[in-house]
Write a protein that holds these residues in place. Structure first.
Motif, PDB file in Angstrom:
ATOM      1  N   PRO A   1      25.927 -12.630  -4.991  1.00 19.05           N
ATOM      2  CA  PRO A   1      25.833 -14.087  -5.189  1.00 19.05           C
ATOM      3  C   PRO A   1      27.044 -14.851  -4.642  1.00 19.05           C
ATOM      4  O   PRO A   1      26.904 -15.957  -4.138  1.00 19.05           O
ATOM      5  CB  PRO A   1      25.745 -14.244  -6.713  1.00 19.05           C
TER       6      PRO A   1
ATOM      7  N   LYS B   1      26.999  -6.694 -15.524  1.00 22.03           N
ATOM      8  CA  LYS B   1      26.276  -5.497 -15.942  1.00 22.03           C
ATOM      9  C   LYS B   1      27.288  -4.503 -16.478  1.00 22.03           C
ATOM     10  O   LYS B   1      28.429  -4.464 -16.016  1.00 22.03           O
ATOM     11  CB  LYS B   1      25.528  -4.876 -14.761  1.00 22.03           C
TER      12      LYS B   1
ATOM     13  N   ASP C   1      29.648 -14.530 -17.972  1.00 24.82           N
ATOM     14  CA  ASP C   1      28.592 -14.697 -16.970  1.00 24.82           C
ATOM     15  C   ASP C   1      27.422 -13.768 -17.298  1.00 24.82           C
ATOM     16  O   ASP C   1      27.614 -12.590 -17.572  1.00 24.82           O
ATOM     17  CB  ASP C   1      29.156 -14.372 -15.586  1.00 24.82           C
ATOM     18  N   ASP C   2      26.222 -14.294 -17.249  1.00 24.71           N
ATOM     19  CA  ASP C   2      25.023 -13.509 -17.569  1.00 24.71           C
ATOM     20  C   ASP C   2      24.661 -12.497 -16.487  1.00 24.71           C
ATOM     21  O   ASP C   2      23.846 -11.620 -16.717  1.00 24.71           O
ATOM     22  CB  ASP C   2      23.821 -14.429 -17.798  1.00 24.71           C
ATOM     23  N   ARG C   3      25.251 -12.599 -15.313  1.00 22.79           N
ATOM     24  CA  ARG C   3      24.948 -11.668 -14.229  1.00 22.79           C
ATOM     25  C   ARG C   3      25.700 -10.350 -14.352  1.00 22.79           C
ATOM     26  O   ARG C   3      25.405  -9.399 -13.648  1.00 22.79           O
ATOM     27  CB  ARG C   3      25.279 -12.299 -12.876  1.00 22.79           C
TER      28      ARG C   3
END
Length: 164
Positions: A91, A27, A23-25
């Motif tokens: 989200p 961190k 997932d690009d979200r």
């Protein structure tokens, strides 16, 4: 290895933290708590070329060649294999559509329940991978507050989040 979001929500959902690695979200731990930024290895011009190539492939060659998934570059692969990652919880809470009167959340763990403020939960992050591997001990996720106040003692072993 799943986490449920239930309670006073319109859509109860089940989260699978093992797939968040793609997932690009996500961190890194150091991005969140140490202020370190990951610098991409490509420039804006490279991104424009990549988008142009993708457009050409989709428009002109879709009937000839099947679409291909984006490959992971070497840098991203090393980052995934060695990184410690957190995922923002906001989200997922937004998707579950909590009722407007939700004030608190109960975090159900292996052997206890922790109650926190719903707003504090929305600003929290879930640790889901350590050194590139899913959390096995006291997993599937650990909860960290965005301000880092519980960085030395996160809430571990969360199995279910009940909004009330």
């Amino acid at each position: 290895m799943i986490v449920q979001i239930a309670g006073n929500v319109k859509f109860p959902i089940t989260l699978d933290p093992t797939v968040w690695i793609f997932d690009d979200r996500k961190k890194t731990f150091s991005e969140v708590f140490e202020g370190e930024e990951i610098k991409p290895e490509f420039t804006e011009e490279d991104e424009l070329k990549r988008q142009s190539t993708r457009f050409d492939r989709e428009v002109y060659q879709q009937k000839i060649n099947p679409p291909v998934n984006k490959s992971i570059n070497r840098y991203e692969k090393q980052r995934i294999l060695k990184g410690t990652f957190l995922m923002p919880l906001q989200p997922f809470l937004h998707t579950s559509e909590p009722a407007p009167d939700v004030k608190r959340a109960i975090l159900v763990t292996d052997n206890s329940e922790e109650t926190i403020d719903a707003e504090e939960l929305a600003d929290s992050l879930l640790l889901f991978a350590e050194d590139g591997k899913p959390l096995q001990e006291k997993g599937p996720v650990h909860l960290y507050f965005k301000d880092g106040s519980n960085q030395s003692a996160p809430i571990k072993g969360i199995k279910k989040i009940v909004l009330q």
